[in-house]
Design a protein around this motif. Structure first.
Motif, PDB file in Angstrom:
ATOM      1  N   ALA A   1       0.834  -1.208   0.000  1.00 42.32           N
ATOM      2  CA  ALA A   1       0.000   0.000   0.000  1.00 42.32           C
ATOM      3  C   ALA A   1       0.865   1.253   0.000  1.00 42.32           C
ATOM      4  CB  ALA A   1      -0.939  -0.006   1.206  1.00 42.32           C
ATOM      5  N   ALA A   2       1.915   1.262   0.806  1.00 42.62           N
ATOM      6  CA  ALA A   2       2.818   2.422   0.855  1.00 42.62           C
ATOM      7  C   ALA A   2       3.512   2.617  -0.494  1.00 42.62           C
ATOM      8  CB  ALA A   2       3.842   2.244   1.969  1.00 42.62           C
ATOM      9  N   ASN A   3       3.943   1.519  -1.109  1.00 43.00           N
ATOM     10  CA  ASN A   3       4.579   1.611  -2.422  1.00 43.00           C
ATOM     11  C   ASN A   3       3.623   2.180  -3.463  1.00 43.00           C
ATOM     12  OD1 ASN A   3       6.945   0.505  -1.423  1.00 43.00           O
ATOM     13  ND2 ASN A   3       6.506  -1.555  -2.163  1.00 43.00           N
ATOM     14  N   LEU A   4       2.380   1.738  -3.426  1.00 46.61           N
ATOM     15  CA  LEU A   4       1.385   2.229  -4.384  1.00 46.61           C
ATOM     16  C   LEU A   4       1.063   3.708  -4.158  1.00 46.61           C
ATOM     17  CD1 LEU A   4      -0.900  -0.910  -4.468  1.00 46.61           C
ATOM     18  CD2 LEU A   4       0.452  -0.022  -6.375  1.00 46.61           C
ATOM     19  N   ARG A   5       1.053   4.141  -2.912  1.00 47.73           N
ATOM     20  CA  ARG A   5       0.821   5.570  -2.627  1.00 47.73           C
ATOM     21  C   ARG A   5       1.971   6.419  -3.164  1.00 47.73           C
ATOM     22  NH1 ARG A   5      -0.634   3.451   2.369  1.00 47.73           N
ATOM     23  NH2 ARG A   5      -2.863   3.147   2.483  1.00 47.73           N
ATOM     24  N   ARG A   6       3.192   5.943  -2.980  1.00 48.90           N
ATOM     25  CA  ARG A   6       4.336   6.678  -3.529  1.00 48.90           C
ATOM     26  C   ARG A   6       4.263   6.698  -5.057  1.00 48.90           C
ATOM     27  NH1 ARG A   6       7.031   4.101   0.789  1.00 48.90           N
ATOM     28  NH2 ARG A   6       7.799   2.474  -0.594  1.00 48.90           N
ATOM     29  N   ALA A   7       3.893   5.581  -5.648  1.00 54.33           N
ATOM     30  CA  ALA A   7       3.747   5.528  -7.106  1.00 54.33           C
ATOM     31  C   ALA A   7       2.696   6.530  -7.578  1.00 54.33           C
ATOM     32  CB  ALA A   7       3.385   4.115  -7.552  1.00 54.33           C
ATOM     33  N   ALA A   8       1.610   6.651  -6.834  1.00 57.18           N
ATOM     34  CA  ALA A   8       0.567   7.619  -7.189  1.00 57.18           C
ATOM     35  C   ALA A   8       1.129   9.040  -7.179  1.00 57.18           C
ATOM     36  CB  ALA A   8      -0.610   7.508  -6.225  1.00 57.18           C
ATOM     37  N   GLU A   9       1.937   9.343  -6.182  1.00 61.73           N
ATOM     38  CA  GLU A   9       2.554  10.676  -6.120  1.00 61.73           C
ATOM     39  C   GLU A   9       3.473  10.912  -7.314  1.00 61.73           C
ATOM     40  OE1 GLU A   9       2.890  11.446  -1.316  1.00 61.73           O
ATOM     41  OE2 GLU A   9       4.659  10.740  -2.380  1.00 61.73           O
ATOM     42  N   LEU A  10       4.176   9.874  -7.710  1.00 61.38           N
ATOM     43  CA  LEU A  10       5.186  10.025  -8.755  1.00 61.38           C
ATOM     44  C   LEU A  10       4.607  10.108 -10.164  1.00 61.38           C
ATOM     45  CD1 LEU A  10       7.945   7.701  -7.292  1.00 61.38           C
ATOM     46  CD2 LEU A  10       7.915  10.211  -7.359  1.00 61.38           C
ATOM     47  N   THR A  11       3.311   9.890 -10.318  1.00 60.44           N
ATOM     48  CA  THR A  11       2.718  10.036 -11.651  1.00 60.44           C
ATOM     49  C   THR A  11       2.812  11.474 -12.154  1.00 60.44           C
ATOM     50  OG1 THR A  11       0.481  10.389 -10.794  1.00 60.44           O
ATOM     51  CG2 THR A  11       1.110   8.110 -11.365  1.00 60.44           C
ATOM     52  N   ALA A  12       2.994  12.422 -11.235  1.00 59.55           N
ATOM     53  CA  ALA A  12       3.104  13.832 -11.623  1.00 59.55           C
ATOM     54  C   ALA A  12       4.513  14.203 -12.076  1.00 59.55           C
ATOM     55  CB  ALA A  12       2.700  14.722 -10.448  1.00 59.55           C
ATOM     56  N   VAL A  13       5.481  13.351 -11.810  1.00 59.62           N
ATOM     57  CA  VAL A  13       6.877  13.652 -12.121  1.00 59.62           C
ATOM     58  C   VAL A  13       7.172  13.251 -13.568  1.00 59.62           C
ATOM     59  CG1 VAL A  13       9.276  13.200 -11.470  1.00 59.62           C
ATOM     60  CG2 VAL A  13       7.497  13.287  -9.705  1.00 59.62           C
ATOM     61  N   PRO A  14       7.743  14.166 -14.355  1.00 57.38           N
ATOM     62  CA  PRO A  14       8.086  13.822 -15.750  1.00 57.38           C
ATOM     63  C   PRO A  14       9.080  12.661 -15.811  1.00 57.38           C
ATOM     64  CG  PRO A  14       8.245  16.197 -15.385  1.00 57.38           C
ATOM     65  CD  PRO A  14       8.045  15.559 -14.038  1.00 57.38           C
ATOM     66  N   ASN A  15       8.978  11.850 -16.871  1.00 56.78           N
ATOM     67  CA  ASN A  15       9.816  10.660 -17.023  1.00 56.78           C
ATOM     68  C   ASN A  15      11.305  10.974 -16.941  1.00 56.78           C
ATOM     69  OD1 ASN A  15       7.595   9.012 -17.263  1.00 56.78           O
ATOM     70  ND2 ASN A  15       7.643   8.976 -19.493  1.00 56.78           N
ATOM     71  N   LYS A  16      11.742  12.034 -17.581  1.00 55.15           N
ATOM     72  CA  LYS A  16      13.169  12.387 -17.573  1.00 55.15           C
ATOM     73  C   LYS A  16      13.642  12.637 -16.143  1.00 55.15           C
ATOM     74  CE  LYS A  16      16.565  15.515 -19.545  1.00 55.15           C
ATOM     75  NZ  LYS A  16      16.805  16.668 -20.416  1.00 55.15           N
ATOM     76  N   GLU A  17      12.827  13.330 -15.381  1.00 53.96           N
ATOM     77  CA  GLU A  17      13.172  13.599 -13.984  1.00 53.96           C
ATOM     78  C   GLU A  17      13.143  12.319 -13.156  1.00 53.96           C
ATOM     79  OE1 GLU A  17      11.962  16.679 -10.416  1.00 53.96           O
ATOM     80  OE2 GLU A  17      11.238  17.071 -12.440  1.00 53.96           O
ATOM     81  N   MET A  18      12.215  11.423 -13.456  1.00 47.10           N
ATOM     82  CA  MET A  18      12.156  10.144 -12.739  1.00 47.10           C
ATOM     83  C   MET A  18      13.450   9.361 -12.923  1.00 47.10           C
ATOM     84  SD  MET A  18       9.627   9.468 -10.812  1.00 47.10           S
ATOM     85  CE  MET A  18      10.132   7.786 -10.597  1.00 47.10           C
ATOM     86  N   LEU A  19      13.989   9.375 -14.126  1.00 47.15           N
ATOM     87  CA  LEU A  19      15.241   8.664 -14.379  1.00 47.15           C
ATOM     88  C   LEU A  19      16.391   9.287 -13.591  1.00 47.15           C
ATOM     89  CD1 LEU A  19      14.893   7.958 -18.201  1.00 47.15           C
ATOM     90  CD2 LEU A  19      14.718   6.322 -16.319  1.00 47.15           C
ATOM     91  N   GLN A  20      16.389  10.610 -13.469  1.00 43.56           N
ATOM     92  CA  GLN A  20      17.417  11.286 -12.678  1.00 43.56           C
ATOM     93  C   GLN A  20      17.277  10.925 -11.199  1.00 43.56           C
ATOM     94  OE1 GLN A  20      16.487  15.303 -13.867  1.00 43.56           O
ATOM     95  NE2 GLN A  20      17.960  15.275 -15.549  1.00 43.56           N
ATOM     96  N   ILE A  21      16.052  10.858 -10.724  1.00 40.17           N
ATOM     97  CA  ILE A  21      15.794  10.482  -9.328  1.00 40.17           C
ATOM     98  C   ILE A  21      16.275   9.062  -9.085  1.00 40.17           C
ATOM     99  CG2 ILE A  21      13.948   9.960  -7.667  1.00 40.17           C
ATOM    100  CD1 ILE A  21      12.412  12.363  -8.961  1.00 40.17           C
ATOM    101  N   TYR A  22      15.925   8.182  -9.983  1.00 40.43           N
ATOM    102  CA  TYR A  22      16.343   6.780  -9.861  1.00 40.43           C
ATOM    103  C   TYR A  22      17.866   6.700  -9.771  1.00 40.43           C
ATOM    104  CZ  TYR A  22      17.239   1.932 -11.114  1.00 40.43           C
ATOM    105  OH  TYR A  22      17.683   0.641 -11.120  1.00 40.43           O
TER     106      TYR A  22
END
Length: 126
Positions: free
Chosen positions: A58-79
């Protein structure tokens, strides 16, 4: 959700889930946003997981929900920053602040701060 709320589920584009089929893929009628999930769907899945006793999921899914707003390029940088040895403590704290302030991703920011602390304790920082 597929069993009880399938008619209410939509892709990020707004297209009903029932229209996202292999035939639609073969016809080339789907857009990239047809293949992306809405944050609300992830939150609903988190609720189901929580009610079933799967608190970590559930916690993982909530974080995933938050991250839907983050652009893909930025997600890769975060990763990349979250990989051991790639960021300093300060960089991770700045990342957490950015996620919280820019995307209202409080749960994800908390997770990044916890990672910064764990990396510091285990000497996994840059």
């Amino acid at each position: 959700l597929m069993q009880h709320a399938a008619d209410d589920l939509k892709a990020l584009s707004g297209r009903p889930l029932s229209e996202i089929t292999l035939d639609a893929v073969a016809e080339g009628t789907l857009s990239p946003d047809d293949m992306r999930i809405q944050s609300e769907t992830l939150r609903l899945q988190a609720d189901v997981a929580q009610q079933s006793g799967y608190t970590q999921l559930a916690a993982n899914l909530r974080r995933a929900a938050e991250l839907t707003a983050v652009p893909n390029k930025e997600m890769l940088q975060i990763y990349d920053l979250l990989r051991p040895g790639r960021a300093s403590y300060s960089q991770l704290i700045q990342l957490a602040d950015h996620l919280e302030q820019t995307y209202q991703a409080a749960e994800t920011a908390k997770f990044v701060r916890e990672a910064a602390e764990a990396y510091q304790q285990r000497k996994l920082l840059k």
